[in-house]
Design an enzyme around this catalytic site. Structure first.
Site, PDB file in Angstrom:
ATOM      1  CG  HIS A 102     -11.617  23.725 -41.929  1.00 41.13           C
ATOM      2  ND1 HIS A 102     -10.930  22.675 -41.355  1.00 41.13           N
ATOM      3  CD2 HIS A 102     -11.778  24.646 -40.957  1.00 41.13           C
ATOM      4  CE1 HIS A 102     -10.702  22.967 -40.079  1.00 41.13           C
ATOM      5  NE2 HIS A 102     -11.206  24.151 -39.813  1.00 41.13           N
ATOM      6  CG  HIS A 121      -9.294  19.475 -40.048  1.00 43.92           C
ATOM      7  ND1 HIS A 121      -8.719  20.211 -41.060  1.00 43.92           N
ATOM      8  CD2 HIS A 121      -8.405  19.486 -39.026  1.00 43.92           C
ATOM      9  CE1 HIS A 121      -7.538  20.665 -40.665  1.00 43.92           C
ATOM     10  NE2 HIS A 121      -7.312  20.240 -39.445  1.00 43.92           N
TER      11      HIS A 121
END
Ligand code: SF4
Lengths: 174, 821
Positions: A102, A121
């Site tokens: 990511h 995250h």
């Protein structure tokens, strides 16, 4: 590497260091002079790198590795149960990139459910299932390193199955 | 084995790559993206002077780097007929997402149509008509002529009530100001169509009538308020999955305490701390888990109410806040009306609410204190209240919405920094249409009209009700039956004999048939039963404007060609209107034909100028040129002027205390509890053991229309998941990955078992709108008094259908919750 250091400090601030892959064993990756097992066209040619010996591995204690070069961190893990892409006599030795696909945040290994986790995250990847993203933001499952074990128990990385974070070529053009 | 792309390098964008602005065409957050495109025969180099990032790409880039893109952000597309490389990459300079991409939006590149890489080969490329037992290509002229002729004949027979319409009303893909204006002009200005519904509900109505009727528009704050709030209250929403980057970039920093400096700087006269957060949700979600990780258990209050009892909770909160003297008397006196009457009507003790909601009175009192107890020094607490489908598609929508806005008004939290009472939103918004007042309230329940055999022609714009409506089984069966009648008729005559064809179609319609026209970008489940299918362009294939959940308006500049002969919806409307004009003129009705003038748009910009620029509040200040200059940060609607060529917007609504009522005073609303309000819901709850709660997952966007052709997504979710407690699984004799049937009196559907220890016993959660298992099959036809569907309160039985099929055997079934080692 400044950013990585800063980031590890951030990990510490949030008390996640304990669970991070920085359970450094004696695994200093050494680049082998052997050529890649199978040239892939039109992709890149991977180096073969010795990561560790089976004897170095303890179940659920990841070794920090570097593959295909020292700027690309990964984890070599003996899971204790057979896993997708696993090598060794028990088919349970796997290796993954630990830069989250990511945003490149270092992933922490959680032994309790054999997952790699992003503290920033909350993305999670299953080490038993070829890096399947259980939940998260990455647009790909976690890149797994292809491993080979020789008769002496030496573990080599020979390639990988997807692009790793932060480079447009898995093998950098240096 | 988990899906892997086996990609080990990507082309480097050269220094002179074309760079334009785009906004993610999926969710309400509207993250900014940068689009890089360059000729297919060229590549940049690793030297900083030779690539578009100006970075040394021969070395590993740092975490969160802007100088990298994932394989899913890349594709090869056509630009003005030539192949080009395309990269769609989150914009680090956009204030909305600051470089974050989600698992949905960051795949827009890969989900673009490409003849070279083969992605989205499913896209519609030609107008199609039903002939010889199949949908086959024809010209735009032929297809639209047929649509216009049948539509005109039906209207002549039945009046405009014979024309049923399903249409998007939002922004982003399958919407936008250009396209909502065009469809609105056709159906509300050239015609006065009443029998129209919206993509996700069976009538033409607001999902938040309750709030609007109090004078409070539902998108009244800004994303920065989530960074400034003392307390965030989140009801029936799961923002980490459904509004991902709003949560990550604006809520999480406040929960971590990293916005303290900003709070101090912007609001210096009061004490600050990091935020507390309250979740009202029957289930544990990844959003709650992440909040606990960041803020600590003592700053997160999860109120796991019994499904559908929000209203009782809100009334009790209002009561406690009033009784404690925590209301904002000055605000109430200056800017509202009806407070005392509301309080009298809604008075509910925590003990009464506890019985209804299953919470404890202490939990309710704690929540009230977190919402309204003054901070040190007597300073008012800043509380931001958000809600989404748990409330909107939940029990007694209208009153529940009002009961919530009551709390925000009583505590003076609307129009104030760190406040707001807002829906989170699903799609972006992009609504500008002529008045819909002729539809009236309640609006016609269009699904029921279709089921009852009413109407003769159905125009569908980017909707797939077979996946996204309630009572889906009955709806689907009726739809198939009625459209089949027309298919038989079409096949009874030679297609090219237009006069006989139309007569045959009209004959079938008089027998209860329905002529179906479907405008979409991909084949849909409902479109498989249509007689004319028209290919539309999507965001990026046309210039498109929308606004996000803080009313931030941006222009996505066209960056690629649409597939084949696909056209922007607004230009399809224009051509259809011209065909209708011709048809009415041929029929000798010039006065009706004249109503279809005013569609001489050549481009989507023409539709924008005709619509938004002329009709939207503040639209006169907004042009494509100014939006282009404003880039991914755009401006916040409404526009109030232009300074130095830049549009000046509005950060928060109602900051002057003037609300959307004739006298400017917001209205409190009496909204007493009345149980499960929609017809049949109480009985369904009593008859069936399992709650079939339902909603979204972060992997997939909307009805999976693009993701159904994504190997990455379909590998993760070959079937919709059903989150279920392991003890329930044991009772049912099912294992992870098994396929189960969910059934009740409304119908049956299927799902894949996902063991979920955090799920409460007998409370399951199913992925909504999925093609391989439609949750709507088991949702009853019961709606509220304004025809708002009630998807969430659904109960059913569960039984095993099959052992885990091959497609689910390689999946992971571990907990979705992030864990600390
Ligand atoms: S959070 Fe929403 S707008 Fe942002 S990238 Fe994801 S889907 Fe797109």
């Amino acid at each position: 590497m400044e950013r990585e250091c800063k980031n590890l400090a951030e990990v510490g601030r949030r008390q996640f260091l304990k669970g991070s892959v920085a359970v450094a064993g004696a695994a200093t990756a050494t680049v082998s002079t052997q050529t890649a097992a199978a040239p892939r066209a039109p992709g890149v040619e991977y180096p073969v790198v010795r990561l560790a010996n089976l004897a170095d591995l303890v179940v659920d204690q990841p070794l920090r590795i570097r593959y295909p070069d020292r700027r690309s961190p990964g984890a070599l893990i003996k899971l204790g149960v057979p896993a997708e892409g696993g090598v060794g006599p028990d088919g349970d030795v796997v290796a993954f990139s630990t830069m989250c696909p990511h945003q490149g945040i270092p992933l922490n290994y959680v032994a309790a459910d054999k997952t790699l986790n992003c503290f920033s995250h909350y993305s999670r990847f299953d080490c038993e299932k070829a890096g399947f993203q259980i939940w998260g933001h990455a647009t790909q499952n976690l890149t797994q390193f292809r491993l080979r074990v020789d008769d002496a128990g030496e573990i080599f990385a020979e390639g990988m199955d997807d692009l790793i974070f932060g480079r447009l070529s898995n093998v950098l053009d240096v | 084995m988990a899906y892997k792309r086996e990609i080990d390098r990507l082309p480097i964008p050269p220094a002179d790559a074309k760079v334009t602005s785009a906004v993610c065409h999926y969710c309400i957050v509207g993250c900014g993206y940068k689009v890089y495109s360059w000729d297919i025969n060229r590549q940049g180099g690793t030297d900083p002077a030779t690539n578009a990032f100006g970075a040394d790409l021969a070395v590993q880039q740092r975490v969160e780097t802007p100088n990298w893109f994932a394989p899913a952000m890349y594709n090869v597309v056509k630009q003005d007929g030539r192949d080009v490389h395309l990269v769609l990459k989150p914009d680090h300079d956009c204030v909305v997402n600051a470089g974050l991409g989600s698992i949905r939006g960051a795949r827009q590149g890969e989900l673009s149509y490409s003849e070279v890489t083969g992605t989205q080969a499913q896209r519609l490329k030609d107008p199609l008509v039903w002939r010889y037992s199949g949908l086959h290509p024809t010209s735009w002229d032929d297809a639209l002529d047929l649509v216009a002729e049948v539509t005109r004949r039906v209207v002549e027979d039945q009046g405009e009530d014979g024309l049923l319409v399903s249409a998007f009303d939002h922004g982003g893909a399958g919407g936008g100001y250009e396209n909502t204006w065009a469809t609105g002009k056709l159906y509300f200005e050239s015609m006065k169509v009443r029998n129209i519904r919206i993509h996700n509900r069976p009538a033409y109505n607001s999902e938040v009538h309750g709030s609007r009727d109090m004078g409070v528009g539902e998108l009244n704050n800004c994303y920065e308020d989530a960074q400034l709030a003392d307390t965030i209250v989140c009801i029936g929403a799961n923002p980490l999955e459904a509004q991902t980057n709003y949560f990550l970039n604006h809520w999480i920093p406040n929960l971590r305490g990293s916005t303290l400096e900003k709070k101090q700087a912007e609001l210096p006269d009061e004490p600050h701390d990091r935020a507390r957060i309250i979740f009202v949700d029957p289930r544990w979600t990844v959003s709650i888990n992440a909040s606990v990780i960041e803020a600590g258990r003592d700053r997160v209050l999860h109120l796991p109410i019994k499904s559908g009892t929000d209203l009782a909770l809100f009334n009790a909160l209002t009561t406690v806040i009033a009784d404690q003297g925590w209301v904002d008397h000055a605000f109430i006196a200056a800017h509202t009306a009806g407070y005392d009457e509301m309080l009298q009507a809604n008075r509910t003790t925590p003990e009464q609410a506890a019985t209804i909601t299953g919470l404890s009175p202490e939990q309710i009192r704690t929540a009230a204190a977190w919402i309204a107890e003054p901070k040190a020094g007597g300073k008012r607490r800043r509380t931001m209240i958000v809600y989404e489908k748990g409330l909107i598609w939940g029990n007694d929508n209208y009153r529940t919405n009002q009961a919530l806005v009551n709390i925000a008004l009583a505590t003076g939290n609307i129009g104030r920094a760190g406040g707001g009472c807002v829906r989170m939103g699903g799609h972006q918004e992009g609504y500008v249409r002529p008045s819909d007042a002729h539809i009236g309230r309640p609006a016609p329940y269009v699904d029921q009209l279709i089921i009852q055999g009413k109407g003769g022609v159905h125009h569908i714009w980017a909707c797939d009700h077979f996946k996204t409506t309630l009572n889906a089984t009955e709806f689907r069966n009726a739809y198939k039956r009625r459209t089949d009648l027309v298919k038989y008729a079409v096949e009874s005559v030679p297609y090219a004999d237009r006069a006989r064809l139309i007569d045959a179609i009209m004959g079938a319609i008089r027998q209860g048939g329905l002529f179906s026209v479907n405008v979409d970008i991909v084949p849909t489940k409902i479109g498989a039963h249509s007689h004319v299918v028209l290919p539309a362009a999507t965001s990026g294939e046309m210039n498109l404007t929308s606004m996000n959940g803080e009313r931030r308006m941006r222009l996505t500049e066209r960056y690629m060609d649409p597939p084949g002969r696909a056209l922007p919806d607004c230009l399809i409307v224009a051509r259809l209107a011209q065909k209708l004009e011709e048809s009415w003129r041929r029929a000798g009705k010039p006065e009706i034909a004249d109503r279809f003038k005013g569609y001489d748009w050549q481009t989507e910009e023409d539709a924008f100028m005709d619509g938004f620029h002329r009709h939207a509040n503040g639209g006169e200040h907004v042009t494509y040129e100014r939006l282009r200059a404003a880039g991914t940060n755009g401006f916040q609607e409404p526009a109030v002027g232009v300074e130095d060529g830049r549009i000046v917007g509005t950060k928060r609504l109602y900051s002057d205390g003037r609300f959307g009522t004739a006298d400017g005073r917001a209205r409190f609303a009496a909204s007493p509890w009345r149980g499960l309000e929609a017809a049949g819901k109480e009985q369904e709850r009593d008859r069936f053991p399992y709650l079939i709660n339902n909603g979204r997952a972060n992997h997939v966007w909307q009805s999976i229309y693009l993701d159904q052709a994504s190997d990455f997504v379909m590998d993760r979710w070959p079937y919709p998941f059903l989150e279920i407690n392991p003890a329930d699984m044991a009772e049912l004799g099912v294992k992870a990955g098994d396929i189960v049937e969910i059934f009740n009196d409304n119908g049956a559907t299927q799902a894949m078992v996902y063991p979920t220890p955090t799920a409460r016993r007998k409370e399951t959660f199913m992925l909504f709108a999925y093609p391989t298992g439609v949750q709507g099959n088991v949702v009853s036809a019961g709606v509220n008094e304004l025809i708002i569907p009630n998807y969430k309160q659904t109960w059913g039985n569960i039984r095993k259908l099959a052992d885990a099929p091959e497609a689910t055997r390689h999946l992971t079934f571990k907990s979705k919750d992030y864990r600390v080692a």
